[in-house]
Enzyme design. Structure first.
Site, short mmCIF file in Angstrom:
data_model
loop_
_atom_site.label_atom_id
_atom_site.label_comp_id
_atom_site.label_asym_id
_atom_site.label_seq_id
_atom_site.Cartn_x
_atom_site.Cartn_y
_atom_site.Cartn_z
N CYS A 120 54.67 -32.84 -61.40
CA CYS A 120 54.21 -34.17 -61.76
C CYS A 120 55.40 -35.12 -61.91
O CYS A 120 55.98 -35.52 -60.92
CB CYS A 120 53.32 -34.10 -63.00
SG CYS A 120 52.15 -35.46 -63.06
N HIS A 155 49.36 -30.24 -61.66
CA HIS A 155 49.86 -29.32 -62.69
C HIS A 155 49.36 -27.90 -62.43
O HIS A 155 48.34 -27.49 -63.00
CB HIS A 155 49.40 -29.77 -64.07
CG HIS A 155 50.07 -31.00 -64.56
ND1 HIS A 155 51.25 -30.98 -65.29
CD2 HIS A 155 49.76 -32.30 -64.40
CE1 HIS A 155 51.61 -32.22 -65.57
NE2 HIS A 155 50.72 -33.04 -65.05
N GLU A 189 50.41 -25.20 -63.57
CA GLU A 189 50.57 -24.30 -64.72
C GLU A 189 49.25 -24.02 -65.43
O GLU A 189 49.08 -22.98 -66.06
CB GLU A 189 51.60 -24.86 -65.72
CG GLU A 189 51.21 -26.13 -66.48
CD GLU A 189 51.58 -27.42 -65.77
OE1 GLU A 189 51.70 -27.42 -64.52
OE2 GLU A 189 51.76 -28.46 -66.45
N1 GLN Z 1 54.52 -40.34 -66.26
C1 GLN Z 1 54.13 -39.93 -64.96
C2 GLN Z 1 52.83 -40.59 -64.53
O1 GLN Z 1 52.10 -41.06 -65.33
C3 GLN Z 1 54.04 -38.43 -64.86
C4 GLN Z 1 52.95 -37.83 -65.68
C5 GLN Z 1 53.07 -36.34 -65.82
O2 GLN Z 1 54.12 -35.78 -65.56
N2 GLN Z 1 52.02 -35.70 -66.28
O3 GLN Z 1 52.53 -40.62 -63.35
#
Ligand code: GLN
Length: 558
Positions: free
Chosen positions: A389, A515, A517
């Site tokens: 992310c 994500h 994970e």
């Molecule tokens: N801050 C970034 C976004 O909002 C990444 C978010 C995250 O890593 N979950 O896109």
């Protein structure tokens, strides 16, 4: 079947109620039952989405995009329970719902009260889990907090009523307590006696006690506990400290016949437990050789729970690759100082540089340039890198700055005025300011390019993973990024959004916008984590990492 198991805790919080509830879920599944896990959180927040990772640990995201308590992650790792919004409730949600109904006039002018209106709302949500789905046999309902807390009272009261309505052979109470050892090692049962008394005052007689203690309880201690608490001797279980892994707990509980006793109490006949996946997982755990060091360059490094699912997924991937994973946690803002990444990332317990770098998810500006520095170091030095992310966005920013030469390349999250917003909001999001409601949340489909590391990992072009972010790879830079070699390796099905980038000419540099994970299990590691650790293991072997002598003794190391 329509059975309920309530799991409560006493004496202290943090005794591992979530792991105990999940382990019981795993055992019932091993016996062929279909289990659903439910968490009741006594806090007033409507969900965990707006809570600080420092205070509350990570936000666990479900397929349907609910931002929940990290305990749901335990459920996902131990059981096959489907997890959605319905599997997690907070006091805030319950009150919000009841107050909405009151405003709509649905209580016909009656006085709205904790009992029965709040408790009815809790009960109907719990019953909805099993009664709403004929395939579900058992719901395991974990009640957060400890008995005696003011906040837990409505949940315990709802449990009392349901146990009464279902009858004690269809709804049971499992209570987790602590048996501390005082100087000299003597085990003390008094706190457990008090904790069970507190449950009895709530009108609930626990059917089963799981007692946390540093060591296995002896028979005399178990008999004493049974005598003082009205719990049968056979139903007093011992959850002792393990020096292996929490994933051995289902096997430990099974060896004490917890699943058998639970099924007997509920009058359920089942097949023998099939624990083969857990046994083979423990075999892999025991045959791990050598140690890979993984640098985690993130923001919330002090609190282990803030990246809980990431750390667990790394551990699963280690088992899958039969190698130990040592975490080298580096607060990325430290990398912003005049410190070379080699130095910061080489500070493992044993010394020596890391064999892989992971940049996890995160929000806000702090530490971003340190992450970019870590990514640049990994790319230049051909150290395996995994960006999740925010970690993928960092790869794109780093490429913009160091390969395309745009010094100000950034995400518009961190610099609204940059001339090169390589990561930015989607056009339709720009004017939305309402935190908590504007993110891309939950599961969606990603389509991988056939010749890519991400495709190799999943073995398919169609991937379902969960999202939680606002910002995206800016499409207007696709050509320049791809033209200079950054591989755009996966997209949303309509091709509209970039979901994965990969470094060319590099052993393993992959960033994903989702994500992975959240879906990793000890019995089946997430494919990307598995391949990342495999690449790191290769580097470890190549750079002469310490290999254990295979003597069969877990702690024999060169
Ligand atoms: N801050 C970034 C976004 O909002 C990444 C978010 C995250 O890593 N979950 O896109």
């Amino acid at each position: 079947m329509d059975k309920l198991i309530f799991v409560s805790g006493g004496v202290l919080s943090g005794l591992g109620k979530g792991v105990a509830a999940s382990s019981l879920g795993a055992l019932l599944e091993a016996r062929g039952l279909s289990v659903r896990m439910v968490k009741c959180d006594p806090y007033i927040n409507v969900d965990a989405g707006t809570m600080s990772p420092y205070q509350h640990g990570e936000v666990y995201v479900t397929d349907d995009g609910a931002e929940t308590d990290l305990d749901l992650g335990n459920y996902a790792r131990f059981t096959r329970s489907s997890l959605s919004r319905a599997n997690s409730m907070t006091t805030g949600q319950i009150y919000k719902e009841v107050i909405n109904k009151e405003r709509e006039g649905r209580f016909l002018g009656r006085c709205v009260q904790v009992i029965p209106h709040i408790t009815d709302e809790i009960k109907s949500r719990i019953q909805g889990i099993t009664r709403g789905d004929p395939d579900v046999d058992v719901a395991i309902v974990e009640i957060g907090g400890t008995v005696g807390d003011i906040e837990s009272i409505p949940f315990l009261e709802a449990a009392r009523q349901l146990i009464h309505e279902y009858g004690r052979n269809s709804a049971i109470s499992v209570h987790l307590t602590l048996i501390p050892a005082v100087a000299g090692g003597e085990l003390k049962t008094k706190p457990t006696q008090h904790s069970v008394k507190a449950m009895q005052e709530m009108g609930i007689q626990p059917d089963i006690l799981i007692c946390r203690a540093p060591v296995m309880l002896d028979e005399a201690t178990r008999r004493k506990i049974a005598l003082f608490t009205n719990v049968e001797f056979d139903a007093v279980f011992s959850s002792y400290d393990v020096d292996t892994t929490i994933y051995e707990i289902p096997l430990i509980f099974h060896s004490q016949k917890l699943d058998q006793v639970v099924l007997n109490k509920m009058g359920v006949e089942s097949r023998h437990a099939n624990l083969a996946p857990w046994i083979s997982m423990m075999d892999k755990f025991r045959s791990r050789q050598g140690k890979v060091r993984i640098g985690i360059a993130g923001k919330y490094m002090e609190l282990h729970d803030a990246y809980k699912s990431v750390y667990e997924a790394l551990f699963h991937a280690g088992m899958e690759n039969e190698v130990e994973v040592e975490l080298v946690k580096v607060d990325s803002s430290r990398l912003e100082e005049n410190i070379e990444p080699e130095a910061a990332l080489g500070e493992s317990a044993e010394g020596g540089a890391v064999h892989g770098i992971l940049v996890p998810g995160g929000f806000g500006q702090r530490g971003i340039n340190g992450m970019v520095k870590a990514a640049a170091w990994a790319r230049d030095n051909k150290v395996p890198y995994f960006g999740i992310c925010l970690g993928m966005q960092i790869m794109v920013i780093e490429w913009g700055r160091n390969v395309l030469g745009w010094e100000d390349a950034d995400s518009s999250e961190f610099d609204e005025d940059t001339k090169h917003p390589v990561i930015s909001l989607l056009a339709e999001q720009v004017n939305v300011k309402d935190y908590g409601g504007t993110m891309r949340l939950g599961a969606s489909k990603t389509v991988a390019e056939p010749e890519s590391r991400i495709y190799n990992a999943y073995g398919t072009t169609e991937i379902w993973e969960r999202h939680r972010h606002r910002y995206e790879f800016s499409n207007k830079y696709r050509e320049e990024m791809a033209g200079t070699g950054l591989k755009l390796a996966a997209f949303t099905p309509d091709g509209g959004l970039v979901e994965c980038v990969e470094w060319p000419d590099h052993p393993w540099g992959v960033g994903v916008q989702f994500h992975p994970e959240f879906k990793s299990k000890p019995t089946q590691a997430s494919p990307l984590f598995r391949d990342f650790i495999a690449a790191a293991k290769e580097r470890m072997l190549f750079t002469g990492g310490s290999l254990k002598i295979p003597t069969g003794h877990a702690d024999a190391e060169v």
